[in-house]
Structure formats: structure tokens, C-alpha cells
Design a protein around this motif. Structure first.
Motif, mmCIF file in Angstrom:
data_model
loop_
_atom_site.group_PDB
_atom_site.id
_atom_site.type_symbol
_atom_site.label_atom_id
_atom_site.label_comp_id
_atom_site.label_asym_id
_atom_site.label_seq_id
_atom_site.Cartn_x
_atom_site.Cartn_y
_atom_site.Cartn_z
ATOM 1 N N PRO A 97 41.725 58.787 51.116
ATOM 2 C CA PRO A 97 43.132 59.110 50.896
ATOM 3 C C PRO A 97 44.053 58.252 51.753
ATOM 4 C CG PRO A 97 41.835 61.116 51.136
ATOM 5 C CD PRO A 97 40.934 59.975 51.509
ATOM 6 N N GLU A 98 43.630 57.925 52.988
ATOM 7 C CA GLU A 98 44.461 57.087 53.863
ATOM 8 C C GLU A 98 44.643 55.696 53.268
ATOM 9 O OE1 GLU A 98 42.782 60.368 56.207
ATOM 10 O OE2 GLU A 98 41.861 58.865 54.924
ATOM 11 N N MET A 99 43.573 55.141 52.716
ATOM 12 C CA MET A 99 43.686 53.830 52.070
ATOM 13 C C MET A 99 44.672 53.885 50.911
ATOM 14 S SD MET A 99 40.747 51.513 50.263
ATOM 15 C CE MET A 99 39.964 51.102 51.829
ATOM 16 N N HIS A 100 44.596 54.962 50.123
ATOM 17 C CA HIS A 100 45.531 55.122 49.005
ATOM 18 C C HIS A 100 46.969 55.188 49.512
ATOM 19 C CE1 HIS A 100 46.091 57.184 44.818
ATOM 20 N NE2 HIS A 100 47.049 56.309 45.082
ATOM 21 N N THR A 101 47.172 55.887 50.625
ATOM 22 C CA THR A 101 48.511 56.006 51.201
ATOM 23 C C THR A 101 49.099 54.649 51.553
ATOM 24 O OG1 THR A 101 48.024 58.191 52.111
ATOM 25 C CG2 THR A 101 49.831 56.977 53.122
ATOM 26 N N PHE A 102 48.274 53.769 52.112
ATOM 27 C CA PHE A 102 48.777 52.483 52.579
ATOM 28 C C PHE A 102 48.739 51.402 51.506
ATOM 29 C CE2 PHE A 102 48.123 54.585 56.601
ATOM 30 C CZ PHE A 102 49.153 54.089 57.378
ATOM 31 N N TYR A 103 48.186 51.702 50.333
ATOM 32 C CA TYR A 103 48.087 50.706 49.272
ATOM 33 C C TYR A 103 49.325 50.810 48.392
ATOM 34 C CZ TYR A 103 44.941 47.210 47.390
ATOM 35 O OH TYR A 103 44.354 46.010 47.056
ATOM 36 N N SER A 104 50.408 50.182 48.804
ATOM 37 C CA SER A 104 51.685 50.314 48.093
ATOM 38 C C SER A 104 52.239 48.963 47.638
ATOM 39 C CB SER A 104 52.711 51.005 48.989
ATOM 40 O OG SER A 104 52.883 50.278 50.205
ATOM 41 N N GLN A 105 51.383 47.934 47.588
ATOM 42 C CA GLN A 105 51.852 46.606 47.226
ATOM 43 C C GLN A 105 52.108 46.502 45.726
ATOM 44 O OE1 GLN A 105 49.441 47.242 49.285
ATOM 45 N NE2 GLN A 105 50.064 46.309 51.208
#
Length: 482
Positions: free
Chosen positions: A351-359
Motif C-alpha cells: 500500500p505504501e508503494m501505491h501511495t507514492f506512485y503518483s507519476q
């Protein structure tokens, strides 16, 4: 119906039987149009759940109701009190998976930053974001009082979800829309949330609207269901009738007979691990050995250290170098093994990776980034690598999203793209932290079957994290509960 300006489209009426009414509405952005204009009414005392498959248009409708997506035609009528200096839709709040971006400077931080305590001085604490007028009763509901001094990016995904819910409830909006409210919460927290929201419906301080990808998550105090299918709003239905008609149920997977593990060496060794920040101890003398080909479930309540353990294995946590950790037979920090040597052999989603994947890059580029172990960077890749990416897009039934921007698709579709990114290099070790977050039941079954087939056929080592036993794949050989 003719197009309208923002002020004319949104009306605040005080003597209508409807609390909220949408008439012949379409969003201003043409790419988000529904196949038919939206008509829907919410009456006092009703509790609605908007439900449908991933990418069906549920979150778009929620954003229209909350005013985040403006409409070009039709009318939205709110029968809610608002101050003279506020528009009526400002009494409506919507809580989504990416609401974290409004809390702090998350978009300019990076994924590993939470583990580097010296680089978080500018990050606010929970106390900073909640303010000084804190209600002890609300804070204690989810144990927020025990994390009051934590930096916001130090919260686990479950803790962050609890914080967002608490903050929203403290604001006492007239209408609160919650997108997949149970995502990331352990069993105890899910029950606490259910009872808390149920009390809200009794006191009628806040009118609740839920968005669910899986019908199995819908609580029994919901009164009405609004199904959405393929960007079309269906006829509303009562809760009881909807549940009786639901025919796709996620059941516990049949256990797959474990293949005999031919190689007996440890592929991962954590020996007497201790992790702390100042006086706060996260892990103390923790030990875990995983052999090649074993398939583990890692469970435990929110904030118990699961994400920390996974970050140590995946070469993200700086305290790995001060602990006795061996990955692929080599001690962390030893000569001849860089963090990239570790990462290229591990497929990881969280979930943390999803949170930071905003490109703002294409779905195909997101999948391809898994070949290079980057988050968001656009790389040139060969025709062979492109074909490998498309293979996994097809296996997950999202090849039609290949050229779409990652930020423009639904959160469920994003999760499928990140799963394709995880599998694309066909790694030796899979670390799947809540991989089925936000997926509809059909997609949950499909992904679980893909996991089973892949790890068994490739003799892949698996670490699987979930708060739902029904989501465990059938290939599991061991369980570790924190």
C-alpha cells in the motif's frame, strides 16, 4: 440540457424531501462521461453503498457528488446547512485512498524516506494535523492517542487509514463519502469502524455514502445499493435484495499440496533483529528464516511491524546494515551485493508503494518500471521487454489500459497495473503486501489464482500479507503471526 456554469449547477435548497439530488448530470471532462446522464436521490436517514467492478465509474460519481469533479450539464441540489461564505458542496467530504496527498508534502517525498529518520524533520506529526482541540473519545476509537507524536509518513498503511477516518469524523461533514472504508484495517479495527459508523447513522449528524468494490464488504446497516456497471448507473436496489442476488463470493482457496522443497538452504535470514527510533522500539530480537520455495503468510494488527520487516528484506530500510540479515546467502552490506542486486530478484507491492506512485506516466511505463526497480522513472526498454510487459497486462486483463495515464485510471485499476509491475520480471521472491486492496471480487479471485499458478510452477518464495483469511492463496505453506 444546456451546459451550465458552476454556480448555476449547484443549488442549496432547504425545503426538499431529498438531502441530495442529481438530475441529468454529466461531468465537465468528456473522458469521464457516463453513457447516460446521472439521476439519483438521497433521502434523510438513508445509508447508501455505491458498488461495481473496478473501473466502472464508482469513484467518479463520488467525486461528482463531493464537487471534486465539476458538472457541465444537469443540476445537483444539496439540502444541507452551510455558512453564508461557503458553497453547499463544501459540507460534503470524500475520503479516498489518495486523500493522504492533502495531508502533507507526500508528492515531493520519496518511498524510502519514512525509514530515514534524519530526513523527516519537515514532516508534520499526527498532533500537528489534528490540531489542539482534540476530543479524547474520538481519538481513542482507533487508538490515535497512542500515535499522536508520530510523523505522518511513519504511520503504517492501516494506521494512516485510521488517522484519515478520525480526521474526517472530527470535521463533522453533513455528507461523508468513504471509498472502500475497510481497506488496510485489521479485523479488530474493521469491527470498531463498523460500530462507529453505525452510531453515526443513529445520531444523523453525518449522512453516509460508501463506495465498495466488493459486495462482501458492505455492512448490514446500509439501506440502499446503487450499482454501477461500465459507466452506467443502474436501478437502485434495497440492501436485502442486493445481497440475495449477489452471486460472486470470495471463498477461502483450496489448499494446494506443497511441492517437496528440493533445496533446503535459507533464502532469507533475519537473526535477532532490533529496530528502533530514539526510545521507540519497533522490533526487538526478531528472528525469521525462510527457505527457498516456502510460501509464507505474515499477519498481525496495524502498526505491529509488518511493513518494517518487509522493508528490511527489500533493501529499503537503513537499519538493515546494523542487523544480522542475509538475503540470497549474503549478509546485508557485504561486498559484492548492492541494494539493486537484492531488488532485481524480488517482486514487491505494498500500500505504501501505491501511495507514492503518483507519476503521470502510461500504464505500460509503470509495468516496465518493475524491470528496473524504479518508482515512476521512464526508461527506454527493448522490444522484448515491451512484449514481456504486455504479456502481464494481458494476463491481468488490463491490456486496454496500456496507453492510459496511471493517474487517470481508478485505484483498483492502478492496483492491477502495480501487480503487473510486480510480476513482470518473474522474480525469485514475491513480497505481496495487501495485494488485493481495492479489487472487486472477480479480480480478487483471478489474482489469487495467478499467484498460486506462478509460485508453484516457478518454485517461487512468497511472503503474503493480508488481514483477510479468505484472501490467502491456496499455495501457502507457513504462517507467521506478529
Amino acid at each position: 440540457m444546456a451546459a451550465c456554469d458552476q454556480a448555476a449547477c449547484y443549488l442549496n435548497i432547504m425545503d426538499n424531501e431529498y438531502y441530495l439530488e442529481l438530475t441529468e448530470c454529466q461531468p465537465r471532462i468528456k473522458e469521464l462521461h457516463f453513457k447516460e446522464p446521472i439521476n439519483w436521490q438521497l433521502k434523510y436517514g438513508e445509508v447508501w453503498a455505491i458498488t461495481g467492478a473496478n473501473g466502472s465509474g464508482k469513484t467518479i460519481l463520488g467525486n461528482i457528488i463531493s464537487g471534486k469533479i465539476p458538472i457541465s450539464i444537469g443540476k445537483i441540489r444539496y439540502n444541507v446547512l452551510s455558512t453564508t461564505d461557503k458553497a453547499p458542496w463544501q459540507a460534503v467530504r470524500m475520503l479516498t485512498f489518495d486523500s493522504v496527498y492533502g495531508l502533507a508534502n507526500f508528492r515531493n517525498s520519496y518511498y524510502q524516506q519514512r525509514w530515514h529518520s534524519t530526513e523527516n524533520d519537515d514532516m508534520p506529526t499526527v498532533q500537528d494535523l489534528l490540531g489542539t482541540s482534540l476530543e479524547p473519545e474520538i481519538l481513542s476509537i482507533f487508538g490515535i492517542d497512542r500515535m499522536i507524536d508520530k510523523k505522518i509518513n511513519f504511520l503504517s498503511s492501516g494506521e494512516l487509514r485510521k488517522f484519515l477516518l478520525t480526521k474526517s469524523l472530527m470535521e463533522e461533514p453533513k455528507i461523508l463519502i468513504i471509498d472502500n472504508p475497510y481497506i488496510g484495517l485489521d479485523a479488530e479495527s474493521r469491527e470498531v469502524l463498523t460500530q462507529t459508523l453505525k452510531k453515526l447513522t443513529y445520531y444523523a449528524k453525518t449522512q453516509l455514502i460508501f463506495i465498495f468494490s466488493s459486495s462482501e464488504d458492505i455492512p448490514d446497516f446500509v439501506t440502499h445499493i446503487l450499482p454501477i456497471q461500465d459507466m452506467t448507473v443502474q436501478e437502485p436496489i434495497s440492501y436485502n435484495n442486493f445481497i440475495s442476488q449477489s452471486n460472486i463470493i470470495l471463498e477461502r482457496a483450496d489448499r494446494i499440496c506443497a511441492n517437496e522443497i528440493q533445496r533446503k538452504e535459507n533464502i532469507i535470514e533475519l537473526n535477532n533483529i532490533s529496530v528502533k527510533y530514539g526510545t521507540k522500539v519497533i522490533l526487538n530480537n526478531f528472528k525469521w528464516h525462510i527457505k527457498t520455495g516456502e510460501r509464507w503468510v505474515l499477519t498481525g494488527g496495524n502498526g505491529k511491524g509488518k511493513s518494517t520487516i518487509l522493508s528490511l528484506i527489500n533493501a529499503d530500510h537503513p537499519q538493515a546494515y546494523s542487523n544480522d540479515i542475509k538475503i540470497f546467502g549474503k549478509k546485508r552490506g557485504s561486498s559484492g551485493q548492492s541494494i539493486w542486486d537484492v531488488k532485481k530478484r524480488i517482486g514487491y507491492i505494498s500500500p505504501e508503494m501505491h501511495t507514492f506512485y503518483s507519476q503521470n506516466i502510461s500504464v505500460l511505463d509503470v509495468v516496465a518500471s518493475g524491470l528496473f526497480d524504479t518508482i515512476g522513472s521512464i526508461w527506454r526498454y527493448s522490444d522484448e521487454q515491451r512484449a514481456q510487459c504486455r504479456k502481464w497486462l494481458k494476463l491481468l486483463d488490463i491490456e486496454h489500459l496500456e496507453e492510459k495515464s496511471f493517474t487517470k485510471i481508478s485505484s483498483g485499476e492502478q492496483r492491477l497495473a502495480l501487480l503487473a509491475r510486480t510480476f513482470v520480471k518473474e522474480p525469485e521472491v514475491l513480497i505481496l503486501d495487501e495485494p488485493l486492496h481495492g479489487l472487486d471480487t472477480k479480480n480478487k479471485i483471478k489474482i489469487r489464482n495467478i499467484i498460486d499458478e506462478f509460485v508453484v510452477s516457478e518454485n517461487t518464495t512468497l511472503i503474503y500479507v493480508s488481514h483477510y483469511e479468505k484472501e490467502f492463496p491456496g499455495c501457502i505453506t507457513h504462517i507467521l503471526s506478529l
